[in-house]
Structure formats: C-alpha cells, structure tokens
Design an enzyme around this catalytic site. Sequence first.
Site, short mmCIF file in Angstrom:
data_model
loop_
_atom_site.label_atom_id
_atom_site.label_comp_id
_atom_site.label_asym_id
_atom_site.label_seq_id
_atom_site.Cartn_x
_atom_site.Cartn_y
_atom_site.Cartn_z
N PHE A 299 0.85 -1.18 0.00
CA PHE A 299 0.00 0.00 0.00
C PHE A 299 0.90 1.24 0.00
CE2 PHE A 299 -2.76 3.32 1.31
CZ PHE A 299 -4.01 2.97 0.82
N ILE A 300 0.81 2.01 -1.05
CA ILE A 300 1.67 3.18 -1.21
C ILE A 300 0.92 4.42 -0.73
CG2 ILE A 300 3.11 4.50 -2.80
CD1 ILE A 300 3.85 1.51 -2.48
N ASP B 103 -7.44 3.74 -7.58
CA ASP B 103 -7.98 3.19 -8.83
C ASP B 103 -9.15 4.02 -9.33
OD1 ASP B 103 -9.87 2.58 -6.97
OD2 ASP B 103 -9.88 0.41 -7.34
N GLN C 232 -21.87 35.52 -59.02
CA GLN C 232 -22.88 34.58 -59.50
C GLN C 232 -22.87 33.29 -58.67
OE1 GLN C 232 -25.20 35.13 -62.14
NE2 GLN C 232 -26.05 33.38 -61.05
N TRP D 140 -17.64 49.75 -55.55
CA TRP D 140 -16.29 50.29 -55.52
C TRP D 140 -16.21 51.73 -55.03
CZ3 TRP D 140 -17.20 54.26 -58.76
CH2 TRP D 140 -18.05 54.06 -59.86
N GLU E 33 -28.87 57.88 -63.75
CA GLU E 33 -27.84 58.25 -62.78
C GLU E 33 -26.48 58.35 -63.48
OE1 GLU E 33 -26.49 56.52 -58.40
OE2 GLU E 33 -27.22 55.12 -59.92
N GLY F 287 -17.60 39.78 -60.74
CA GLY F 287 -18.98 39.57 -60.35
C GLY F 287 -19.64 38.43 -61.10
N CYS G 1 -23.93 56.85 -53.68
CA CYS G 1 -25.23 56.26 -54.02
C CYS G 1 -26.40 57.18 -53.77
CB CYS G 1 -25.42 54.94 -53.28
SG CYS G 1 -25.18 55.08 -51.49
N LYS H 236 -17.52 56.34 -69.26
CA LYS H 236 -18.98 56.41 -69.18
C LYS H 236 -19.44 57.85 -68.88
CE LYS H 236 -22.84 54.84 -66.31
NZ LYS H 236 -23.23 54.08 -65.10
N PRO I 276 -15.35 41.89 -52.58
CA PRO I 276 -15.20 43.32 -52.85
C PRO I 276 -15.28 43.59 -54.34
CG PRO I 276 -13.05 42.33 -52.43
CD PRO I 276 -14.08 41.24 -52.24
N HIS J 237 -3.67 -2.06 -13.76
CA HIS J 237 -4.69 -2.78 -13.01
C HIS J 237 -5.22 -3.94 -13.86
CE1 HIS J 237 -7.75 -3.12 -9.87
NE2 HIS J 237 -8.63 -3.35 -10.83
#
Length: 881
Positions: free
Chosen positions: A89-90, A142, A601, A539, A770, A596, A673, A723, A564, A106
């Site tokens: 027995f320890i 144990d 998509q 952008w 726009e 895009g 925007c 554009k 992005p 064991h």
Amino acid sequence: MKIAVIGQSLFGQEVYKELRKEGHTIVGVFTIPDKDGKADPLAAEAEKDGVSVFKFPRWRVKGQAIPEVVAQYKATGAELNVMPFCSQFIPMEVIDHPKHGSIIYHPSLLPRHRGASAINWTLIHGDKKGGFTVFWADDGLDTGPVLLQRECDVEPNDTVNTIYKRFLFPEGVKGTIDWNQSAEALHNWIRGNDKVPGAWAEVDGQKVTFYGSSLVDNGTTANGQPLDIPGASRPGLVTKSGLVLFGNDGKALLVKNLQFEDGKMIAAAQYFRSGSSAAVELTEEEKAFAEQMRAVWQSILTNVAQIEDSTDFFKSGAASMDVVRLVEEVKLRASSCQLQNEDVYMNTSFQDFIQMCVRKLRGEDDEEELVVDYVEKNINNMTVKMPHQLFINGEFVDAEGGKTYKTINPTDGTAICDVSLAQISDVDKAVAAAKEAFEEGEWGKMNPRDRGRLIHKLADLMEEHQEELATIEAIDSGAVYTLALKTHVGMSIQTFRYFAGWCDKIQGCTIPINQARPNRNLTFTKREPIGVCAIVIPWNYPLMMLAWKTAACLAAGNTVVLKPAQVTPLTAVKFAELAARAGFPKGVINILPGSGSLVGQRLSDHPDVRKLGFTGSTEIGKHIMKSCAVSNVKKVSLELGGKSPLIIFSDCDMDKAVRMGMSSVFFNKGENCIAAGRLFVEESIHDQFVKRVVEEMKKMRIGDPLDRSTDHGPQNHKAHLDKLVEYCQTGVKEGATLVCGGKQVQRPGFFFEPTLFTDVQDHMYIAQEESFGPVMIISKFKSGEVDDVLRRANATEYGLASGVFTRDISKALYVSERLNAGTVFVNTYNKTDVAAPFGGFKQSGFGKDLGEAHDKLLTLTFFVVVDPPLLLAFVSRNCLR
C-alpha cells in the site's frame, strides 16, 4: 524523464526494461524485500544496471506514512511514478508527489472489478471479456482518469495463470509505453489525461512531452517540416496547425502543444521557431498592469521572496489550482485578456507571462502565426503593407490555378500590385469554411458578449491602422485622403463599434394568445442568426460598404463570405488581416476578390448561402434576386441605383443651399449612391443659385488625393471615366446647357471635370439616368407649384434618397412626407449615421443597412404548453401600473 518504478515481479522487470529502452532515467526502484535471500526479478534487474533499489517492508504504520521512507523516496527527484505491479500500500504522499503523478497498471477492465483480486473476479463472475486498465492514480488509487484499456476474450478453461501469461503480461508491458501502435491508439494515449500529457519522447536530444491530441485526415498533413520522433513509425511533421504524428497504420494525429523538461510549453506549430519572438516594449499603462500581476504572483508564490522577471511559476511551487486562480486574477484586472489554462503552462516565467498578456491585450496574440505576403509601398509618409491574396478559413491563399489580375491606381493609371482572382472552387472553399465555422466552430457557440468584445477589438485595430487604411483607400479608389480618413475609414470604425454594442441586446418577445388560459399556453419568439451570409459590395466606398454590411452580420452571429469590387479589393483584404489579428475564429470572415460574373454569381447560386446582401446597379440586383430565388430562396437585401431629387425653394437659406447642394453632387467625386441626381430649383432664385454654384466650382482643386489641399480626386477607374464622358455628350446632344466641365482633365490618371448642366427637361436621358459622377443636373420649377415639382421629383423608378431646402417648416413637412424615398434630407444633405437605418424604395432596392432595423436575423416562434410547476419556476409577472 526521471521515473521511479514501484512494483515487483517479472511484469515489473519487463516494464522497467522497456522504460530504459525508451531513454528514460530510472532514478529509483522501490520493491519488496528479498525472500529467502533471493531478490525480486525487478530488483535484480535494476541492481545489475546500477540503479538505486529500495526494499521497504512497508510504507506506512497505523495508517500513517513513515517519514523516513517517504523522505528517501522524495530524495530521488522522480517526476513520474510507474507502478506496473505493486502488492504494497503506497501512501498518497508518494502517489501525488511527482509533478506528473503516478501511472498504475490494473488487471481488469475498470470499473468492472477492483482490488488486488480483480483478475480472480473476472473468472469467478464468468466474464466473457477480460483485460487490463492503465490509469493515473488519484485518491483511492484506482479512481483516477483512465489512460488506456485493452481487452481479450476469456476462454472457457482459462485460469488466472493462463490469462495472465497469454494476455495480461505481454500486452500490459507493451500497452503501457509502446509507440509502435495505430494513430488512434497513440491519440488515445496522449489524450488520456488533461493534467499530464500521456506520451513523451526524446526529440533532438531533449525530453519532450506531447499534449492535446486529435485525429486528423491525412490529406491535411501535406506541408510541414520533418521532425524525428524516436519510436514512431515515421518522422512527424511540424505544420501550421501543430505536430502531425503517424501511427503504424499510416494514419495521422495532430498534437497541439509540446512541453520541455524545464516545464516550458509551446505551441507545437512553433517548434522550429520557439524563442524567436522579439519582446514587445510596454507602455506606461501596460507597465502598471505588469506590476499588478507581479503582486498577484507574489500572493500565490508565498515561498518566493521577490518575483523577478525570470521567476518560474511552476518551479516556484505553483500547482494546477494556482493556474486557475492566476487566470481568474487576470480577468479581474483586464477583462479583454481572456486566458486559457494552457496559456500559463506555455509562459511559465514572469517575463514570458507578461509578454503573452500584453500581446493578447493588443490583439497581437496569434494561436498560430498569420502568414501574410505583403506588398509594401512607401507612400504618404508611411510604409503601407497590403495583403493581396484571397482570405479563406483564416489564411491568405492564392486563387485556384494561381490566377491574378492587376489593381490600378486611378491617380496615374499605374498598377499597384497583382491581386489573386478568385475562381468558383475558391468560392466553394470559402462557403464551406463559413458554414463549418457557423455550425461546428467556436463562433457558433460563443457568448454574445464575447462576440461583442471581438468586434470591439477589431474596431480598435482599425483605428490603430486608420491612416494606413485611408492611404490604401486613396490609392486604390481615388478617394481624397482627408475624406477617406473621416468617412471611408472613420464611419467604418463607428459602424463596428455600434454593432458590437448590439450583440447582447438581440431579443425575442412573448406574445399573448387566445389559448393562454386556462391551458397555460406560452408563445415566444427568438432571434437567431441566419448562417452563411454572402456580401457583394461596390467600388465607391470599399471599406465603408464592407463595414455597413459585415458588422451587422457578425453582431447577429452569422459568418461572412464577401466579394469586394474587382477594381477596389485592397482595403477588404487588409480588413481580413486585422480581423484575424483581432482573434476572429477561422472561417468567420472570408474575402474573395474576383469578378462579379464568376464569384458574385456563384455566391448567388450557392445552396449553403442563406442570405445575400448586394449594393450596386439595379440591373445586376435584379439578376441576383432571380438567382437567389431559383437556387434556394435565400434572403436578399439590395441597395441599388438612385436618381435622388433635391428640391430648393426660394425661401431657403441660400448660403446653405449652395454649400449643401454642391456637397450633394460632388461629395466623393460624385461616386455616391445617395448623390442628388437632379436638382429642382425654384425659378425666382434659379439664376442666382447657378451663378453661386459656378463660383464655388471654380474654387475646387483637382489633384492627387493624397495632397491635403485636394478637393476632387480621380474617378474610380477608366471604364467609369469613359462612361461619364459619354453621359455628358448625350446631355449636350439632347439640348441641355453645359455650363462647365463635361470632359476628362488632361493629365495622367482618370480625372474628370466637375460638371454643371442647366435647362434639363424631364424627358432627357440625363434627367432620368444616374451619372454616378460629379455631374450636377439642374431643372427649374415655377413658384408656388409644390405639387407639380413633387410629381416631377417622384417620376422615377428610383427611391433611395431625396432632399428639400426651405425655411417654411410646414412646407418642409408637406414635401418630405410626399417624396418617395428611403431617406429625406431637410435643409441638409449626405448626413448618415450608424444608428439610422438606410435603404431605398422601388427599384432602389429593399432591406436596411445600419441601425436596429438591420435584417441579419431569423425570427422563430415557439408555442409551449407550460405545466404549473414550470410556470412558477420560469415565468415572472410584470404588472402594468
């Protein structure tokens, strides 16, 4: 490792020999006294090797440990007790003494049979299965955590002797220490105890303990630096994820942490880089925190006279409960520094501990190093460091096939750098990572307040890097630096801070229903995250549009895959770097620069994406909406085109009307925007207003966006510039009066002159479409014709924003109520705030960004029948007074 062997018999002898073979130092063998002058086999073997042997007849008397015996044992300096077979027995004073505790063999499958006669009871009870258990000793010897178990069939005629010789002896010796096993067996061995790693080896001449194991797919182990592991079937691999070990079946396991003989623990991924990190210099505030923690260490390590930088927490006597206390003490003094117990084990000296805490507080603590291939530029009096790859699952990676494209500086038309161009397979990887992070990762389990802390930390990092972000925004999008600093970046930071505050305030409600009484029916709703959210941004405000959409998604607990704009990717990938450094788990944020038509998509079509937010043209928005419907009926929010009317009455404040009218059109180069796409000016003040505007336009300085005196920078990209030229040519052809501007500035880059058209009739193209550029469109209306100008202002399919200037409050209310737009400005323009919802009507889209009205959650309704005891326990009554 220094090991004490406590046991006896041939079994103990064989375990002793195997331990020696593995390179461990046996500091003492404790066995039974000689019988009839003959030493026990374990003692004989150890004496032959010159190992100290102790033959105590007993370890305790009348239930008390014998001090002299315990003292002799402690003098050996054992770090681990191995107890292969022990009839004595320890005392627990011996069992608990080594820093790694005690391993016990064991001879039964716990918890089936216990005690010295366990093998006998296996046969007495007629068990069909027998075997053995190896466990870490605890109180009672144990009851500690099980390391491994092995079982065998019990034959009908088996005896204690036959089962012992056939299985318990040979397999017991092998199972306790043998590395020549399958990956799963090795994994089970290592994970067997959380307190103490379950396997060790001599690596590069030093004893290394393995901690934190998981089984992995062999496909994840391709890249790494080889590391020889004695006894292993093949060399391990030090990878970015940890140390990969291989079983004799060719399968793999991943070890997260390593601990050296001096107690120092490191992340296994850092094995070849351990000790290479430069120390950070502490601020005054951090020095004060360090002194607070020095006092905490002193209160824990009471046996140490003074806490030095070199003081080692564990060598000074700290135990596992002290680790728990230290972690909690840190939380009390710095709530944003969330430590785990292993952080203490990996930073055992006071100096290392403080450095680790400070890095966490700064957001610089990386579980594994974030590898970033920067493009560096010395510009704007700073060195700008720009990532340029895709960001998927917490890593910067090249696109499939190494595809790239060049992003262009609109100031001079030169290439800034090559950027990875995402492919369909990259989208699938990013969505899969986001889905896993949401469904399986820590993000989905995270407390909302912890989520808020992360978002706050991200905002702090963005603020620390705001000049760098604004510089990147300027060179990539053409935004004037001062505007980029205040609006593009400044409002982005505000957005993340605002939504960080919403994380723990997302609530459902209870609803009174007809059946509530007498049947005790309870109905309530919950707000829950949607899942994987795809975001496609424009952008004109690259970082701000990212923030507007991403912050709400994250606050609600969703994960994000963001595309992005192809022409302005750089602040998005820089944002990804900051998010990683803030500590966001892998897969929560994914950034995919690309086209895009391909990336956008695929996100629209992907069945695992549950919500898509898009800002861009009405034409593309319609296409996205159709794809989202056909694929999996995913939720959609759209912010699309606009042709925002601004009505200026003769009773306005002329100075303010001119100033704000200019801003309504020319703010951010007209790439806005909500820009006023058409100004209706009352006839009696028309000429005066135009004259004043022209005077102000002449004062505008066009130039380099990094020049602090510049008012008007380049347009975003070449196609947009072309554009605008075409748009103005159309206006002239249709008979509108071009007062000034209308053409490209003759200098390098994509500069366009601020432009003014008058005499614009309702049928003209420029009155209906726009420009998205610095083009002011002015039409007259007759005095007193309020309803007529309202009709003309509303005669558009767009409804994003609008404005009115008048001193008459009744007129202002009358007009604002009848303008068909999501936002109406009265005697001001371009005023947005993170707390105010933003979105449009008609073909300007639907859904809201910002404010409480964001739609990044699901509302679930529950009908519950509540029994009276449950009702009393969980429902409190709020009385109305």
